[in-house]
Design an enzyme around this catalytic site. Structure first.
Site, PDB file in Angstrom:
ATOM      1  N   ALA A 156      20.701 -20.316 -41.261  1.00 51.02           N
ATOM      2  CA  ALA A 156      19.750 -19.502 -42.026  1.00 51.02           C
ATOM      3  C   ALA A 156      19.215 -20.365 -43.159  1.00 51.02           C
ATOM      4  O   ALA A 156      19.994 -20.973 -43.897  1.00 51.02           O
ATOM      5  CB  ALA A 156      20.434 -18.256 -42.573  1.00 51.02           C
ATOM      6  N   ILE A 184      23.946 -22.948 -43.815  1.00 55.07           N
ATOM      7  CA  ILE A 184      22.774 -22.928 -44.685  1.00 55.07           C
ATOM      8  C   ILE A 184      21.855 -24.102 -44.377  1.00 55.07           C
ATOM      9  O   ILE A 184      22.247 -25.264 -44.501  1.00 55.07           O
ATOM     10  CB  ILE A 184      23.185 -22.973 -46.171  1.00 55.07           C
ATOM     11  CG1 ILE A 184      24.282 -21.937 -46.467  1.00 55.07           C
ATOM     12  CG2 ILE A 184      21.962 -22.745 -47.050  1.00 55.07           C
ATOM     13  CD1 ILE A 184      23.929 -20.515 -46.120  1.00 55.07           C
ATOM     14  N   LYS A 185      20.623 -23.786 -43.983  1.00 55.63           N
ATOM     15  CA  LYS A 185      19.630 -24.836 -43.760  1.00 55.63           C
ATOM     16  C   LYS A 185      18.997 -25.220 -45.093  1.00 55.63           C
ATOM     17  O   LYS A 185      18.492 -24.370 -45.829  1.00 55.63           O
ATOM     18  CB  LYS A 185      18.547 -24.376 -42.789  1.00 55.63           C
ATOM     19  CG  LYS A 185      18.998 -24.363 -41.345  1.00 55.63           C
ATOM     20  CD  LYS A 185      17.883 -23.926 -40.414  1.00 55.63           C
ATOM     21  CE  LYS A 185      16.974 -25.073 -40.055  1.00 55.63           C
ATOM     22  NZ  LYS A 185      16.009 -24.684 -38.992  1.00 55.63           N
ATOM     23  N   ILE A 186      19.018 -26.508 -45.380  1.00 54.87           N
ATOM     24  CA  ILE A 186      18.504 -27.051 -46.633  1.00 54.87           C
ATOM     25  C   ILE A 186      17.475 -28.130 -46.305  1.00 54.87           C
ATOM     26  O   ILE A 186      17.743 -28.999 -45.464  1.00 54.87           O
ATOM     27  CB  ILE A 186      19.643 -27.681 -47.468  1.00 54.87           C
ATOM     28  CG1 ILE A 186      20.755 -26.661 -47.749  1.00 54.87           C
ATOM     29  CG2 ILE A 186      19.110 -28.289 -48.756  1.00 54.87           C
ATOM     30  CD1 ILE A 186      20.431 -25.650 -48.803  1.00 54.87           C
TER      31      ILE A 186
END
EC number: 2.2.1.2
Length: 218
Positions: A56, A82-84
């Site tokens: 996400a 977590i997509k960064i």
């Protein structure tokens, strides 16, 4: 090689899960917006549908904003990753989040040195974009080869998660390279099942069986 599905569509995920071939899901703001679903509710629904990592993405671009969003998203489910984005602020956030035990996926990676920085910061995954690199006349597959070699040379535990997959040949080449994970749209996953000789073989078997059935009165 693990296979992830790149979608936020629940029906697509359910079909792929039923086939028994996917190991996780990746999403992004565009895919979520396309479904016109509340963001956090859709992420939770995906986590309930597939038992594996679910990426996400944060939408903040500053360090503080990314860390805050990431912590909130990580609370939704133990499988959330977590997509960064691959930026200086993003890498700074990855370093903080990885120290807290929050899994991260550094996205929008277009060079091997970007992947190196992400791994140094402790990213769980890096996502090189194969198709988009090909679009600018570079070699997306060579990019993945370089990243895999660098990670092997230095013993990084970061997984290479190849993204922006356009067709089955991408999947074949990436599997040959030895990439950890490929994430692909549902339409590409469907194409992996098909080959014209398979279809012809099935048709011939059915025709032969029908002739046999007629001849024996079965």
């Amino acid at each position: 090689m693990r296979i992830f599905l790149d979608t936020a569509n629940i029906e697509e995920i359910k079909k792929a899960v039923a086939w028994g071939v996917i190991d996780g899901v990746t999403t992004n703001p565009t895919l979520i917006a396309r479904e016109k679903a509340p963001f956090t509710e859709r992420i939770k629904e995906i986590c309930e549908t597939v038992k594996g990592p679910v990426s996400a993405e944060v939408v903040a671009l500053d360090y503080e904003g990314m860390v805050k969003e990431a912590r909130d998203l990580a609370m939704l489910d133990e499988h959330v990753v977590i997509k960064i984005p691959m930026t200086p602020e993003g890498i700074k956030a990855v370093k903080t989040l990885s120290s807290e035990g929050i899994k991260t996926n550094v996205t929008l990676v277009f060079s091997a040195v970007q992947a190196l920085l992400a791994a140094k910061a402790g990213a769980t995954y890096v996502s090189p974009f194969i198709g988009r690199v090909d679009d600018i006349s570079s070699d997306g597959l060579r990019l993945v080869e370089d990243i895999v070699a660098i990670f092997s040379n230095y013993g990084f535990q970061t997984n290479v998660l190849a993204a922006s997959i356009r067709h089955p040949m991408h999947v074949l080449e990436l599997a040959t390279i030895g990439v950890d994970i490929v994430t692909m749209p549902f339409n590409v996953l469907e194409k992996l099942f098909h080959h014209p000789l398979t279809d012809k073989g099935i048709e011939r078997f059915l025709n032969d069986w029908e002739e046999y059935r007629k001849g024996t009165g079965l």
